[in-house]
Design a protein around this motif. Structure first.
Motif, mmCIF file in Angstrom:
data_model
loop_
_atom_site.group_PDB
_atom_site.id
_atom_site.type_symbol
_atom_site.label_atom_id
_atom_site.label_comp_id
_atom_site.label_asym_id
_atom_site.label_seq_id
_atom_site.Cartn_x
_atom_site.Cartn_y
_atom_site.Cartn_z
ATOM 1 N N TYR A 329 0.850 -1.197 0.000
ATOM 2 C CA TYR A 329 0.000 0.000 0.000
ATOM 3 C C TYR A 329 0.891 1.254 0.000
ATOM 4 O O TYR A 329 0.699 2.161 -0.823
ATOM 5 N N ASP A 330 1.895 1.275 0.893
ATOM 6 C CA ASP A 330 2.804 2.437 0.961
ATOM 7 C C ASP A 330 3.554 2.613 -0.354
ATOM 8 O O ASP A 330 3.718 3.736 -0.846
ATOM 9 N N HIS A 331 4.012 1.495 -0.886
ATOM 10 C CA HIS A 331 4.741 1.526 -2.165
ATOM 11 C C HIS A 331 3.856 2.150 -3.254
ATOM 12 O O HIS A 331 4.290 3.025 -4.004
ATOM 13 N N ILE A 332 2.604 1.723 -3.311
ATOM 14 C CA ILE A 332 1.690 2.235 -4.345
ATOM 15 C C ILE A 332 1.413 3.725 -4.129
ATOM 16 O O ILE A 332 1.343 4.502 -5.080
ATOM 17 N N GLN A 333 1.316 4.128 -2.861
ATOM 18 C CA GLN A 333 1.080 5.551 -2.595
ATOM 19 C C GLN A 333 2.229 6.411 -3.130
ATOM 20 O O GLN A 333 2.009 7.492 -3.664
ATOM 21 N N GLU A 334 3.452 5.879 -2.995
ATOM 22 C CA GLU A 334 4.610 6.635 -3.516
ATOM 23 C C GLU A 334 4.507 6.806 -5.023
ATOM 24 O O GLU A 334 4.769 7.880 -5.556
ATOM 25 N N ILE A 335 4.129 5.734 -5.698
ATOM 26 C CA ILE A 335 4.027 5.800 -7.162
ATOM 27 C C ILE A 335 2.836 6.703 -7.545
ATOM 28 O O ILE A 335 2.935 7.507 -8.474
ATOM 29 N N ASN A 336 1.738 6.577 -6.813
ATOM 30 C CA ASN A 336 0.584 7.455 -7.063
ATOM 31 C C ASN A 336 1.010 8.919 -7.011
ATOM 32 O O ASN A 336 0.668 9.721 -7.883
ATOM 33 N N ALA A 337 1.783 9.250 -5.956
ATOM 34 C CA ALA A 337 2.185 10.651 -5.723
ATOM 35 C C ALA A 337 3.005 11.186 -6.893
ATOM 36 O O ALA A 337 2.865 12.352 -7.276
ATOM 37 N N LYS A 338 3.840 10.315 -7.458
ATOM 38 C CA LYS A 338 4.670 10.716 -8.595
ATOM 39 C C LYS A 338 3.821 11.290 -9.723
ATOM 40 O O LYS A 338 4.137 12.316 -10.289
ATOM 41 N N TYR A 339 2.711 10.618 -9.995
ATOM 42 C CA TYR A 339 1.876 11.059 -11.116
ATOM 43 C C TYR A 339 0.959 12.211 -10.723
ATOM 44 O O TYR A 339 0.656 13.075 -11.542
ATOM 45 N N THR A 340 0.522 12.219 -9.466
ATOM 46 C CA THR A 340 -0.322 13.336 -9.024
ATOM 47 C C THR A 340 0.498 14.616 -9.053
ATOM 48 O O THR A 340 0.047 15.658 -9.499
ATOM 49 N N ASP A 341 1.783 14.496 -8.577
ATOM 50 C CA ASP A 341 2.663 15.666 -8.565
ATOM 51 C C ASP A 341 2.916 16.164 -9.977
ATOM 52 O O ASP A 341 2.925 17.362 -10.220
ATOM 53 N N GLU A 342 3.127 15.198 -10.892
ATOM 54 C CA GLU A 342 3.372 15.588 -12.294
ATOM 55 C C GLU A 342 2.208 16.405 -12.845
ATOM 56 O O GLU A 342 2.387 17.397 -13.518
ATOM 57 N N GLU A 343 0.992 15.926 -12.497
ATOM 58 C CA GLU A 343 -0.220 16.629 -12.970
ATOM 59 C C GLU A 343 -0.284 18.044 -12.411
ATOM 60 O O GLU A 343 -0.653 18.991 -13.082
ATOM 61 N N ALA A 344 0.110 18.154 -11.141
ATOM 62 C CA ALA A 344 0.014 19.445 -10.447
ATOM 63 C C ALA A 344 1.014 20.463 -10.993
ATOM 64 O O ALA A 344 0.797 21.654 -10.907
ATOM 65 N N GLU A 345 2.140 19.931 -11.560
ATOM 66 C CA GLU A 345 3.192 20.847 -12.033
ATOM 67 C C GLU A 345 2.764 21.717 -13.194
ATOM 68 O O GLU A 345 1.965 21.302 -14.006
#
Ligand code: GCU
Length: 345
Positions: A329-345
């Motif tokens: 779950y933690d691992h997936i959250q890290e990967i999720n954040a990568k793409y959410t952050d990209e979107e936010a940029e």
């Protein structure tokens, strides 16, 4: 002694009821000097998974054709996913393709994929699943049960479809919705406020047609490839899960291979995923068109956040109940954040 063993083996095959289907005399897996590799899956012969498995067959036979012949059995003809997993477990067949929901009762780490709204983007989902080194740790979790996952296949995003339109979570109240035979999916459906009706995939069409259930949840190919669009005319894009399918092999068989052979089977698995993923994207687009234009299915865009809110507590409950899913779950959250952050940029 040998004679008795043979009789026992034959009796076992007959009880399993697959002798005729497999065209075997006495369950032997060797014909004409070649070891027959049997693969069971639940989809039709045009489905991306079948096409991926054809690639698997081609690669294995190209490289080890003097020794192995691969036979693919589609459409659950060897039995539902649960049954086919058991056949793989005992070595009656060698491989099966099944969704992770069916693996939860063998290794509860697989419950993670039934967690609603686990992945926040398709990109994150693909990155997690394509990280073979990470996923191998998860794949080893069924070793004790006698089988091991070799690779994953995309089975898209799961959504509700029913005889009546579902626009909001309130529309689910009082409906009877089929879920996969997975404890976590039952829990999710209850949180949505519908009655969960677990059954095998092959039973869904008739159950909707006869009104035993009001609807189900799946990807777009279920409408066309499995013809559910004939009996359920409303498909709502609420996107609650991305549940992968897995190519699962009998562990004894895999361990019996030489290093070179094992490499061939693993490469075959990798190539099958490559084909499946490409086909998946093409076929989903086609399926939407066919469902809408030829079958009269209405696709409904919904406020996804409202559905998310409805099951917000499920992630926490699942994490509290199952100590084996915390790390992934933690691992997936890290990967999720990568793409959410990209979107936010
Ligand atoms: C999808 C998935 C299958 C699964 C089925 C189901 O078709 O690819 O592996 O069995 O859904 O809902 O049972």
């Amino acid at each position: 002694m040998k004679g008795i063993k043979r009789i026992l083996a034959a009796a076992l095959c007959v009880t399993m009821g697959i002798t005729t289907l497999l065209g075997m005399s006495g369950c032997s897996s060797v014909t004409g000097g070649k070891r027959i590799i049997r693969i069971s899956h639940a989809q039709s012969e045009t489905h991306p998974e079948h096409l991926g498995l054809l690639k698997f067959k081609e690669y294995v036979e190209e490289n080890l054709g003097d020794k192995y012949e691969v036979q693919i059995f589609p459409n659950e003809i060897l039995g539902s996913a649960q049954r086919a997993i058991e056949l793989t477990q005992t070595g009656a067949i060698d491989f099966v393709v099944a969704g992770t929901a069916n693996l939860e009762t063998f290794a509860d780490v697989y419950e993670i994929f039934s967690m609603p709204y686990l992945f926040t983007s398709e990109e994150a989902y693909h990155e997690v699943m394509n990280d073979t080194e990470y996923m191998n740790q998860i794949y080893e979790s069924t070793d004790e049960a006698g089988f091991r996952v070799l690779t994953w296949y995309n089975a898209g995003t799961r959504n509700f479809y029913a005889k009546t339109p579902i626009h909001t979570p309130e529309d689910l109240k009082g409906l009877k919705i089929r879920v996969q035979q997975s404890p976590a999916s039952v829990q999710m459906m209850e949180a949505f406020g519908a009655a969960a009706s677990p059954m095998s995939f092959g039973e869904v069409y008739t159950a909707i047609q006869q009104g035993v259930i009001d609807g189900a949840e799946n990807n777009e190919l279920a409408l066309t490839n499995n013809k559910h669009g004939e009996v359920a005319k409303y498909f709502s894009y609420n996107k609650h899960q991305m549940v992968p399918d897995m190519l699962i092999g009998n562990l004894k068989f895999l361990n019996s291979l030489s290093d070179e052979e094992r490499e061939v089977f693993e490469e075959a698995a990798r190539l099958s995923t490559e084909v499946e993923l490409e086909e998946w994207d093409v076929q989903v687009e086609e399926a939407k068109k066919i469902a809408e234009e030829d079958m009269g299915v209405e696709f409904i865009d919904v406020d996804i956040q409202a559905f998310k809110d409805q099951v917000a507590g499920v992630q926490e409950d699942m994490l509290a109940d199952n100590e084996h899913i915390g790390d992934i779950y933690d691992h997936i959250q890290e990967i999720n954040a990568k793409y959410t952050d990209e979107e936010a940029e």
